[in-house]
Scaffold this active site. Sequence first.
Site, PDB file in Angstrom:
ATOM      1  N   LYS A  53       0.836  -1.204   0.000  1.00 42.21           N
ATOM      2  CA  LYS A  53       0.000   0.000   0.000  1.00 42.21           C
ATOM      3  C   LYS A  53       0.870   1.253   0.000  1.00 42.21           C
ATOM      4  O   LYS A  53       0.653   2.171  -0.798  1.00 42.21           O
ATOM      5  CB  LYS A  53      -0.940  -0.011   1.220  1.00 42.21           C
ATOM      6  CG  LYS A  53      -2.064  -1.027   1.076  1.00 42.21           C
ATOM      7  CD  LYS A  53      -2.854  -1.249   2.352  1.00 42.21           C
ATOM      8  CE  LYS A  53      -3.890  -2.365   2.113  1.00 42.21           C
ATOM      9  NZ  LYS A  53      -4.655  -2.730   3.303  1.00 42.21           N
ATOM     10  N   GLN A  97      -4.715  -1.279   9.431  1.00 44.03           N
ATOM     11  CA  GLN A  97      -4.666  -2.622   8.842  1.00 44.03           C
ATOM     12  C   GLN A  97      -5.354  -3.626   9.770  1.00 44.03           C
ATOM     13  O   GLN A  97      -5.055  -3.685  10.961  1.00 44.03           O
ATOM     14  CB  GLN A  97      -3.191  -3.024   8.607  1.00 44.03           C
ATOM     15  CG  GLN A  97      -3.012  -4.331   7.887  1.00 44.03           C
ATOM     16  CD  GLN A  97      -3.532  -4.298   6.450  1.00 44.03           C
ATOM     17  OE1 GLN A  97      -3.385  -3.308   5.739  1.00 44.03           O
ATOM     18  NE2 GLN A  97      -4.165  -5.379   6.013  1.00 44.03           N
ATOM     19  N   ASP A 120     -10.781   3.404   3.462  1.00 38.23           N
ATOM     20  CA  ASP A 120     -11.187   1.996   3.364  1.00 38.23           C
ATOM     21  C   ASP A 120     -12.711   1.880   3.234  1.00 38.23           C
ATOM     22  O   ASP A 120     -13.225   0.829   2.866  1.00 38.23           O
ATOM     23  CB  ASP A 120     -10.740   1.232   4.627  1.00 38.23           C
ATOM     24  CG  ASP A 120      -9.559   0.303   4.352  1.00 38.23           C
ATOM     25  OD1 ASP A 120      -9.295   0.010   3.169  1.00 38.23           O
ATOM     26  OD2 ASP A 120      -8.920  -0.119   5.333  1.00 38.23           O
TER      27      ASP A 120
END
Length: 284
Positions: A53, A97, A120
């Site tokens: 990422k 995460q 997200d």
Amino acid sequence: MTAQIIDGKALADALRQSFKARVEALAAKGHKPGLVVILVGEDAASQVYVKNKVNGCLAIGMHSEKITYEATVDQATVLAKIAELNADPNIHGILVQLPLPKHFDEEKVLEAIAADKDVDGFHAENVGALAQGNPRFIPCTPYGVMKMFEKGNVDLSGKEAVVIGRSNIVGKPMALLLINAGATVTVCNSRTKDLAGHTRRADILVAAVGKPKFVTADMVKPGAVVIDVGINRLPDGKLCGDVDFTGCLEVAGQITPVPGGVGPMTITMLLANTIEAAERKAGL
Ligand code: NAP
């Protein structure tokens, strides 16, 4: 019939190239898009995802940084860091995460991220907006799948779509996107009776189960579009999807491979969400 393979890697590469000009335009106006990824603990797979990422951002000229904590860190420390990042004008996207260690309240942590930096798309406000058909941040994996439909000229309106899996990360947002696109949607889970009876009706079949080669050729309607979200590691170390690719290739009309299908699209859409966040902030 041999299915057409939807090349997620090629689509992801093309999209990432196209993002560069948007990043440059933002940077020139003093709004270089910035993403912070928070990693708690030493989970090997999470470390790889986080590295990809951050590197994905840097490769197209964005700002990105990783903040790591020991698995034993207390939740208050991470919440304080999120509050600090929420107030930082140079940071447009914040991602924690998952999974988090057991002593964390995952929902509380995700809700602590400012909704306008929740790239997200897991914050309740953003989930609600998606459910209302007015999305602001779309969760990256199903967003990537929608881009693949767009690229493959797959018309979803009026189609029978079946999603296997009902997770908050993949299955549920995927189903909402398909509903919003006018498909007739069935969402299956581990308690579904006669799963194959459902999947055989599907013009569009999305597998997000987490079980290698779970979807076999006899479960697929001839000509269907088969999207394999699964990423499973086999004992020999190779990656494998939730779909028996070799068997289904002979039945489906279009199919995604693993690796090289949905996987590369997920991080690409994270970059897209972060750029969109920066563009909104810049009033573009
Ligand atoms: P998850 O949270 O474990 O959800 C799996 C879903 O599959 C659950 O809803 C479960 O039902 C359902 N399921 C399990 N066994 C089933 C069965 N026999 N019949 C029907 N449904 C069944 O997993 P996830 O996070 O959604 O991820 C799914 C897969 O996608 C994993 O392989 C993951 O690694 C992969 N993934 C890939 C990407 C990417 O970038 N390509 C991103 C995220 C995830 P219940 O709810 O009833 O338990």
